[in-house]
Design an enzyme around this catalytic site. Structure first.
Site, mmCIF file in Angstrom:
data_model
loop_
_atom_site.group_PDB
_atom_site.id
_atom_site.type_symbol
_atom_site.label_atom_id
_atom_site.label_comp_id
_atom_site.label_asym_id
_atom_site.label_seq_id
_atom_site.Cartn_x
_atom_site.Cartn_y
_atom_site.Cartn_z
ATOM 1 N N LYS A 119 0.827 -1.215 0.000
ATOM 2 C CA LYS A 119 0.000 0.000 0.000
ATOM 3 C C LYS A 119 0.854 1.255 0.000
ATOM 4 O O LYS A 119 0.447 2.280 -0.530
ATOM 5 C CB LYS A 119 -0.961 -0.002 1.197
ATOM 6 C CG LYS A 119 -2.124 -0.958 0.988
ATOM 7 C CD LYS A 119 -3.364 -0.546 1.754
ATOM 8 C CE LYS A 119 -4.535 -1.426 1.381
ATOM 9 N NZ LYS A 119 -5.706 -1.234 2.212
ATOM 10 N N LYS A 201 -3.581 -10.159 -6.657
ATOM 11 C CA LYS A 201 -4.821 -10.478 -5.920
ATOM 12 C C LYS A 201 -5.983 -9.638 -6.445
ATOM 13 O O LYS A 201 -5.796 -8.472 -6.787
ATOM 14 C CB LYS A 201 -4.559 -10.159 -4.443
ATOM 15 C CG LYS A 201 -5.648 -10.573 -3.498
ATOM 16 C CD LYS A 201 -5.418 -9.990 -2.111
ATOM 17 C CE LYS A 201 -5.739 -8.517 -2.061
ATOM 18 N NZ LYS A 201 -5.975 -7.954 -0.731
ATOM 19 N N LYS A 204 -10.870 -4.868 -4.316
ATOM 20 C CA LYS A 204 -11.974 -3.938 -4.564
ATOM 21 C C LYS A 204 -11.470 -2.540 -4.866
ATOM 22 O O LYS A 204 -12.204 -1.711 -5.387
ATOM 23 C CB LYS A 204 -12.973 -3.913 -3.405
ATOM 24 C CG LYS A 204 -12.387 -3.634 -2.024
ATOM 25 C CD LYS A 204 -13.504 -3.661 -0.998
ATOM 26 C CE LYS A 204 -13.189 -3.918 0.441
ATOM 27 N NZ LYS A 204 -12.052 -4.529 0.962
HETATM 28 P P1 TYM Z 1 -10.405 -6.600 3.296
HETATM 29 O O1 TYM Z 1 -11.454 -5.579 3.490
HETATM 30 O O2 TYM Z 1 -9.310 -6.320 2.334
HETATM 31 O O3 TYM Z 1 -11.054 -7.982 2.892
HETATM 32 C C1 TYM Z 1 -12.081 -8.595 3.660
HETATM 33 C C2 TYM Z 1 -11.866 -10.105 3.683
HETATM 34 O O4 TYM Z 1 -11.824 -10.593 2.336
HETATM 35 C C3 TYM Z 1 -10.617 -11.333 2.118
HETATM 36 N N1 TYM Z 1 -10.172 -11.093 0.733
HETATM 37 C C4 TYM Z 1 -9.914 -12.058 -0.149
HETATM 38 N N2 TYM Z 1 -9.990 -13.398 -0.067
HETATM 39 C C5 TYM Z 1 -9.673 -14.110 -1.176
HETATM 40 N N3 TYM Z 1 -9.288 -13.532 -2.349
HETATM 41 C C6 TYM Z 1 -9.189 -12.202 -2.479
HETATM 42 N N4 TYM Z 1 -8.837 -11.659 -3.621
HETATM 43 C C7 TYM Z 1 -9.520 -11.395 -1.339
HETATM 44 N N5 TYM Z 1 -9.548 -10.050 -1.125
HETATM 45 C C8 TYM Z 1 -9.937 -9.886 0.153
HETATM 46 C C9 TYM Z 1 -9.623 -10.767 3.117
HETATM 47 O O5 TYM Z 1 -8.594 -11.693 3.393
HETATM 48 C C10 TYM Z 1 -10.513 -10.501 4.311
HETATM 49 O O6 TYM Z 1 -10.678 -11.681 5.065
HETATM 50 N N6 TYM Z 1 -7.617 -5.873 7.377
HETATM 51 C C11 TYM Z 1 -8.779 -6.561 6.838
HETATM 52 C C12 TYM Z 1 -10.081 -6.175 7.522
HETATM 53 C C13 TYM Z 1 -10.032 -6.346 8.995
HETATM 54 C C14 TYM Z 1 -10.030 -7.577 9.706
HETATM 55 C C15 TYM Z 1 -10.005 -7.219 11.080
HETATM 56 C C16 TYM Z 1 -10.079 -8.931 9.303
HETATM 57 C C17 TYM Z 1 -10.000 -5.332 9.904
HETATM 58 N N7 TYM Z 1 -9.981 -5.853 11.160
HETATM 59 C C18 TYM Z 1 -9.998 -8.200 12.088
HETATM 60 C C19 TYM Z 1 -10.065 -9.895 10.314
HETATM 61 C C20 TYM Z 1 -10.024 -9.528 11.665
HETATM 62 C C21 TYM Z 1 -8.916 -6.193 5.367
HETATM 63 O O7 TYM Z 1 -8.387 -5.226 4.895
HETATM 64 O O8 TYM Z 1 -9.780 -7.000 4.690
#
Ligand code: TYM
Length: 339
Positions: A119, A201, A204
């Site tokens: 990032k 990957k 969004k």
């Molecule tokens: P975020 O918002 O990027 O994504 C949410 C969840 O989706 C999964 N994910 C994916 N899985 C498979 N393939 C992909 N291309 C893909 N893109 C996203 C992510 O692994 C995630 O599980 N930091 C986290 C959000 C967060 C969080 C937490 C997660 C904040 N606090 C506490 C677990 C526990 C994030 O940015 O996810």
């Protein structure tokens, strides 16, 4: 005969950022699994809006997407009566614990986080301190609820490892305080790749809309995006080390249909990429159709979503407040109100 006491359910916490419309990566990697686990665990699912501002957001969009993300959770099958669904910024304990955990996390540990490196390259004009300390906020999200299990996609596992290290370190200094959580990734769909560049990957926040399929894309758009997915040279529907495009499409097809990769290869023997891409599009669209319909129904009633937020916030604060109180006492802060 004496009835057996019901075993206390273990706890789950997970979250997604409302930084864009959620994609099939978020669905297959995380949210679909949350729905599968909701019966067996005491679940807290959060809309991680505090995390989202590590990258500049348009305020009105962030607010709207917070509602939308909550509606997507429910439309994807999370029962609001069985789970605690809440918005992170409405529970101030997250920011409070994050600060404390910052003081128990090393600069070197945060510097090694892949997401921070990615990032900060992508947003070179805004490498803010929040982007750097993001993983300690995530650790706070998890540890506040004493979560046993954190179902996520592959990309978040490094943050969960760090959370485990922070929890263990704190427990070693002050005695048992935090449950040390386990990460949990699905067998298929843990890392859905971009349709425009399958070595990256699916995200969004990717500016190229052909790179991702949103959970809310209409059927014809879903099918069209899969039809134009980048594939590899050759024409056989078969996995291979040098075939990231086909590997990704086979993984998505299997995640949506429940078939094994071997079955998928057999099914498309003698057929070309065109037929296969059409089938993946159909499978994805079939799964997403009912979600989109339910989402439209839910977002038409903002009052309902607000009532849920309120209910979720209260439940989250009850649990989070207890942990924070314990942590503050252990660290040595003077407290005048008991919990
Ligand atoms: P975020 O918002 O990027 O994504 C949410 C969840 O989706 C999964 N994910 C994916 N899985 C498979 N393939 C992909 N291309 C893909 N893109 C996203 C992510 O692994 C995630 O599980 N930091 C986290 C959000 C967060 C969080 C937490 C997660 C904040 N606090 C506490 C677990 C526990 C994030 O940015 O996810």
């Amino acid at each position: 005969m004496n009835a057996q006491p019901e075993e206390k359910k273990k706890t789950i916490l997970s979250a997604a950022q409302p930084s864009g419309i959620l994609t099939i990566g978020n669905y297959l990697g995380a949210i679909r699994n949350w729905a599968l686990l909701q019966e067996r665990y005491d679940c807290y699912f959060c809309v991680a809006d505090l995390h989202a501002i590590t990258v500049r957001q348009v305020p009105a969009d962030l607010r709207r997407r917070t509602y939308e993300t909550l509606a997507i959770y429910i439309a994807c099958g999370l029962d609001p009566e069985k789970n605690h669904l809440f918005v992170q910024s409405q529970v101030p304990e997250h920011a409070q614990l994050a600060w404390i955990l910052d003081c128990y996390t090393q600069f070197g540990e945060l510097s090694r986080m892949t997401q921070f490196k990615d990032k900060s390259q992508k947003h070179a004009d805004n490498i803010n301190a929040g982007l750097f300390t993001y993983p300690t906020l995530m650790a706070a999200d998890i540890l506040l609820y004493q979560a046993d299990l954190v179902p996520v996609g592959q990309d978040q596992m490094q943050h969960i490892e760090l959370t485990r290290d922070i929890a263990t370190r704190f427990n070693n200094i002050y005695g048992p305080t935090f449950t040390v959580p386990e990460g949990f990734i699905p067998k298929t769909g843990a890392r859905v790749m971009s349709l425009a560049d399958p070595t990256k990957k699916m995200s969004k926040s990717d500016e190229n809309p052909r790179a991702w399929v949103s959970i809310l894309d209409p059927r014809d758009v879903v099918i069209k995006k899969f039809r134009s997915a980048v594939t590899d040279s050759g024409c056989e529907v078969r996995r291979g080390e040098d075939k990231p495009g086909i590997n990704n499409l086979i993984a998505i097809y299997c995640a949506f249909t429940g078939k094994t990769p071997e079955d998928a290869e057999k099914e498309f023997e003698g057929k070309g990429y065109g037929d296969f891409k059409a089938a993946v599009g159909e499978a994805a669209a079939d799964a997403l159709d009912p979600i989109r319909t339910e989402y439209a129904r839910l977002t038409a009633d903002k009052g309902y979503l607000e009532a849920l937020m309120k209910q979720g916030k209260e439940a989250a604060q009850r649990r989070a407040g207890r942990t924070l109180f314990k942590v503050m006492r252990k660290v040595g802060f003077a407290q005048t109100d008991g919990k």
